[in-house]
Design a protein around this motif. Structure first.
Motif, PDB file in Angstrom:
ATOM      1  N   LYS A  17       3.633  52.644  78.702  1.00  0.00           N
ATOM      2  CA  LYS A  17       2.496  52.252  78.016  1.00  0.00           C
ATOM      3  C   LYS A  17       1.739  53.082  77.020  1.00  0.00           C
ATOM      4  N   GLU A  18       2.169  54.493  77.528  1.00  0.00           N
ATOM      5  CA  GLU A  18       1.733  55.368  76.203  1.00  0.00           C
ATOM      6  C   GLU A  18       3.024  55.507  75.170  1.00  0.00           C
ATOM      7  N   LYS A  19       4.076  55.104  75.287  1.00  0.00           N
ATOM      8  CA  LYS A  19       4.912  54.955  74.475  1.00  0.00           C
ATOM      9  C   LYS A  19       4.820  53.843  73.429  1.00  0.00           C
ATOM     10  N   ALA A  20       4.356  52.680  74.039  1.00  0.00           N
ATOM     11  CA  ALA A  20       4.102  51.404  73.383  1.00  0.00           C
ATOM     12  C   ALA A  20       2.697  51.878  72.505  1.00  0.00           C
ATOM     13  N   PHE A  21       1.714  52.684  73.028  1.00  0.00           N
ATOM     14  CA  PHE A  21       0.479  53.112  72.262  1.00  0.00           C
ATOM     15  C   PHE A  21       0.934  53.944  70.979  1.00  0.00           C
ATOM     16  N   TRP A  22       1.694  54.811  71.227  1.00  0.00           N
ATOM     17  CA  TRP A  22       2.062  55.596  70.150  1.00  0.00           C
ATOM     18  C   TRP A  22       2.789  54.855  68.874  1.00  0.00           C
ATOM     19  N   ILE A  23       3.498  54.016  69.394  1.00  0.00           N
ATOM     20  CA  ILE A  23       4.339  53.143  68.580  1.00  0.00           C
ATOM     21  C   ILE A  23       3.255  52.237  67.889  1.00  0.00           C
ATOM     22  N   HIS A  24       2.306  51.564  68.421  1.00  0.00           N
ATOM     23  CA  HIS A  24       1.454  50.936  67.743  1.00  0.00           C
ATOM     24  C   HIS A  24       0.688  51.714  66.798  1.00  0.00           C
ATOM     25  N   ARG A  25       0.265  52.894  67.126  1.00  0.00           N
ATOM     26  CA  ARG A  25      -0.571  53.634  66.339  1.00  0.00           C
ATOM     27  C   ARG A  25       0.185  53.987  65.142  1.00  0.00           C
ATOM     28  N   ALA A  26       1.543  54.229  65.331  1.00  0.00           N
ATOM     29  CA  ALA A  26       2.241  54.875  64.004  1.00  0.00           C
ATOM     30  C   ALA A  26       2.234  53.433  62.831  1.00  0.00           C
ATOM     31  N   LEU A  27       2.329  52.283  63.517  1.00  0.00           N
ATOM     32  CA  LEU A  27       2.692  51.142  62.719  1.00  0.00           C
ATOM     33  C   LEU A  27       1.290  50.702  62.012  1.00  0.00           C
ATOM     34  N   THR A  28       0.266  51.351  62.646  1.00  0.00           N
ATOM     35  CA  THR A  28      -1.105  50.985  62.041  1.00  0.00           C
ATOM     36  C   THR A  28      -1.519  51.930  61.101  1.00  0.00           C
ATOM     37  N   CYS A  29      -0.907  53.249  61.045  1.00  0.00           N
ATOM     38  CA  CYS A  29      -1.166  54.264  60.234  1.00  0.00           C
ATOM     39  C   CYS A  29      -1.208  53.794  58.694  1.00  0.00           C
ATOM     40  N   ASP A  30      -1.961  54.469  57.908  1.00  0.00           N
ATOM     41  CA  ASP A  30      -1.808  54.240  56.319  1.00  0.00           C
ATOM     42  C   ASP A  30      -1.511  55.488  55.743  1.00  0.00           C
ATOM     43  N   PRO A  31      -0.350  55.894  54.983  1.00  0.00           N
ATOM     44  CA  PRO A  31       0.714  55.108  55.389  1.00  0.00           C
ATOM     45  C   PRO A  31       1.481  55.113  56.640  1.00  0.00           C
ATOM     46  N   ILE A  32       2.358  54.245  57.178  1.00  0.00           N
ATOM     47  CA  ILE A  32       3.029  54.200  58.374  1.00  0.00           C
ATOM     48  C   ILE A  32       3.674  55.416  58.799  1.00  0.00           C
ATOM     49  N   ASP A  33       3.322  55.834  60.074  1.00  0.00           N
ATOM     50  CA  ASP A  33       3.708  57.054  60.505  1.00  0.00           C
ATOM     51  C   ASP A  33       5.292  57.023  60.769  1.00  0.00           C
ATOM     52  N   ILE A  34       6.206  57.180  59.782  1.00  0.00           N
ATOM     53  CA  ILE A  34       7.440  56.853  60.060  1.00  0.00           C
ATOM     54  C   ILE A  34       8.206  57.747  61.037  1.00  0.00           C
ATOM     55  N   GLU A  35       7.752  58.969  61.042  1.00  0.00           N
ATOM     56  CA  GLU A  35       8.561  60.092  61.986  1.00  0.00           C
ATOM     57  C   GLU A  35       8.201  59.965  63.447  1.00  0.00           C
ATOM     58  N   THR A  36       6.994  59.471  63.742  1.00  0.00           N
ATOM     59  CA  THR A  36       6.832  58.893  65.147  1.00  0.00           C
ATOM     60  C   THR A  36       7.493  57.713  65.667  1.00  0.00           C
ATOM     61  N   LEU A  37       7.668  56.789  64.681  1.00  0.00           N
ATOM     62  CA  LEU A  37       8.393  55.643  64.899  1.00  0.00           C
ATOM     63  C   LEU A  37      10.121  55.931  65.225  1.00  0.00           C
ATOM     64  N   ARG A  38      10.511  56.955  64.482  1.00  0.00           N
ATOM     65  CA  ARG A  38      11.833  57.482  64.576  1.00  0.00           C
ATOM     66  C   ARG A  38      12.132  58.270  66.046  1.00  0.00           C
ATOM     67  N   LYS A  39      11.042  58.949  66.430  1.00  0.00           N
ATOM     68  CA  LYS A  39      10.958  59.799  67.348  1.00  0.00           C
ATOM     69  C   LYS A  39      11.045  58.972  68.726  1.00  0.00           C
ATOM     70  N   GLU A  40      10.082  57.976  68.653  1.00  0.00           N
ATOM     71  CA  GLU A  40      10.055  56.821  69.826  1.00  0.00           C
ATOM     72  C   GLU A  40      11.146  56.184  69.934  1.00  0.00           C
ATOM     73  N   ALA A  41      11.869  55.847  68.785  1.00  0.00           N
ATOM     74  CA  ALA A  41      13.314  54.991  68.944  1.00  0.00           C
ATOM     75  C   ALA A  41      14.338  55.942  69.331  1.00  0.00           C
ATOM     76  N   VAL A  42      14.415  57.186  69.273  1.00  0.00           N
ATOM     77  CA  VAL A  42      15.304  58.103  69.917  1.00  0.00           C
ATOM     78  C   VAL A  42      15.286  58.422  71.187  1.00  0.00           C
ATOM     79  N   SER A  43      13.718  58.598  71.637  1.00  0.00           N
ATOM     80  CA  SER A  43      13.393  59.232  72.802  1.00  0.00           C
ATOM     81  C   SER A  43      13.828  58.202  73.983  1.00  0.00           C
ATOM     82  N   ASP A  44      13.586  58.919  75.093  1.00  0.00           N
ATOM     83  CA  ASP A  44      13.863  57.854  76.426  1.00  0.00           C
ATOM     84  C   ASP A  44      13.359  56.589  76.383  1.00  0.00           C
ATOM     85  N   GLY A  45      14.140  55.591  76.610  1.00  0.00           N
ATOM     86  CA  GLY A  45      13.737  54.226  76.573  1.00  0.00           C
ATOM     87  C   GLY A  45      13.762  53.465  75.061  1.00  0.00           C
ATOM     88  N   GLY A  46      13.697  54.305  74.303  1.00  0.00           N
ATOM     89  CA  GLY A  46      13.922  53.497  73.020  1.00  0.00           C
ATOM     90  C   GLY A  46      12.777  52.556  72.726  1.00  0.00           C
TER      91      GLY A  46
END
Length: 382
Positions: A17-46
């Motif tokens: 749930k926390e990982k999904a939260f950070w992904i959603h937050r990164a997607l709704t940042c302006d500009p998009i928080d691409i570094e967080t998206l990359r980090k979450e894609a690499v980290s445990d669970g993808g």
């Protein structure tokens, strides 16, 4: 003026749930928080789920969901130099589709797969088809649909996969040549054993050019690696190959030091291989031995990777993306787009009807998922 849209605090307890939260937050940042998206894609669970992948994968390649290529049509097949080879490879791709899928549904998807590939090749005359390219394309098609899949395949073909699409295999061999030096950096003993066995690196060819899609039978494992590779440097698949060999060191050293035995062992990836550990260690291997260091130490500078050279421009492009809700507002304010906005509900209904009629229950499930993320995503599937 751009602003960052801040979400509420993450849910307690951490985990998915926390990982999904950070992904959603990164997607709704302006500009998009691409570094967080990359980090979450690499980290445990993808990226956790297909729904989230459909949102994040395009952002990792800087794709505007409101500016997708048209749905490729069968007319592009006529007189194309690679049509026969593409058609043969697509016909042989049965194992890449879900088990139990009705033949008529699979046939529709295989036609879309052929059209996707030929659209890219017709649009980019400098690109040359290679056997295994369809394995990348089918993963995209099954995950994000034909239009988004075409857009992503276009981006990958001009960036991450570009070295494999030359008229010769020189750059492909160049990418493969990183494998043994990386093994040597971590284990001189294993490296010497592999040299004495004369196994070479051809066992890893299909791993790299298909992003492991051709050799893994579990689709979820393939998706997990795609999360990792889409968020990483274009040479990460060869680092992954080196790390996979390193993790099997004991097994390899217990094998007879002879080419046929070692090649057979390495060619078959164990079904229970620990992919989260593989991804974590591969990421560390890349940080410990970046490509420039490996090139210098192993004298690999005779030929440059086009994929690696274009990565910086992709990083810049992804860092400047606006979130989808901003793009939707911009699209709505465009007078040329007003008829599309006004008739969106009608288009969605037609899309649902067309998809369910042609592809049945499996595709309808994808449709329902897409609707949860918004009508614009569903329209992007066609």
């Amino acid at each position: 003026m751009r602003r960052r849209v801040l979400a509420a605090a993450p849910p307690p307890g951490g985990g998915r749930k926390e990982k999904a939260f950070w992904i959603h937050r990164a997607l709704t940042c302006d500009p998009i928080d691409i570094e967080t998206l990359r980090k979450e894609a690499v980290s445990d669970g993808g990226l956790l789920s297909q729904e989230i992948r459909r949102k994040v994968w395009p952002k990792l390649l800087s794709i505007n969901i409101y500016n997708l290529p048209p749905k490729p049509g069968s007319a592009i097949r006529v007189n194309h130099r690679d049509y026969n080879q593409v058609e043969m490879d697509v016909r042989r791709s049965l194992r890449r589709f879900p088990k139990g899928m009705p033949e008529e549904e699979r046939s529709v998807l295989q036609g879309q797969l052929t059209d996707m590939i030929l659209y890219i090749l017709r649009s980019n005359r400098e690109l040359h088809y290679y056997q295994g390219y369809h394995d990348v394309a089918v993963t995209l098609l099954l995950t994000v649909g034909v239009r988004m899949g075409t857009a992503m395949l276009q981006a990958l073909s001009t960036h991450h996969l570009r070295d494999f699409m030359d008229p010769t295999m020189d750059r492909t061999r160049h990418v493969l040549s990183y494998l043994m030096p990386l093994v040597q950096c971590e284990s001189a003993h294993l490296h010497d054993f592999l040299l004495r066995s004369e196994v070479g690196v051809i066992f890893a060819l299909s791993w790299l050019i298909t992003w492991y899609g051709h050799v893994l039978s579990d689709f979820h494992q393939v998706l997990r690696l795609y999360d990792f590779f889409l968020a990483s440097h274009p040479l990460m698949p060869v680092y992954c190959a080196a790390q996979m060999v390193l993790m099997r060191e004991e097994e390899i050293l217990n094998c007879e030091c002879d080419m046929p035995f070692v090649h057979q062992l390495l060619s078959k990836i164990p079904s229970n291989f620990p992919y989260e550990t593989l991804i974590s260690r591969t990421h560390s291997l890349f940080q410990k031995h970046p490509p420039a260091d490996v090139e210098r130490q192993a004298s690999l500078q005779r030929l440059k990777s086009i994929s690696a050279a274009s990565f910086h421009s992709l990083l810049i492009s992804t860092s400047q993306q606006r979130p989808d809700f901003v793009l939707r507002q911009q699209n709505s304010s465009d007078s040329n787009a007003l008829p599309v906005v006004r008739s969106q509900n009608t288009l969605v209904k037609v899309a649902v009807w067309g998809l369910s009629a042609s592809l049945g229950a499996a595709a309808l499930a994808v449709t329902q998922t897409a609707l949860e993320w918004g009508p614009e995503l569903l329209l992007g599937l066609f």
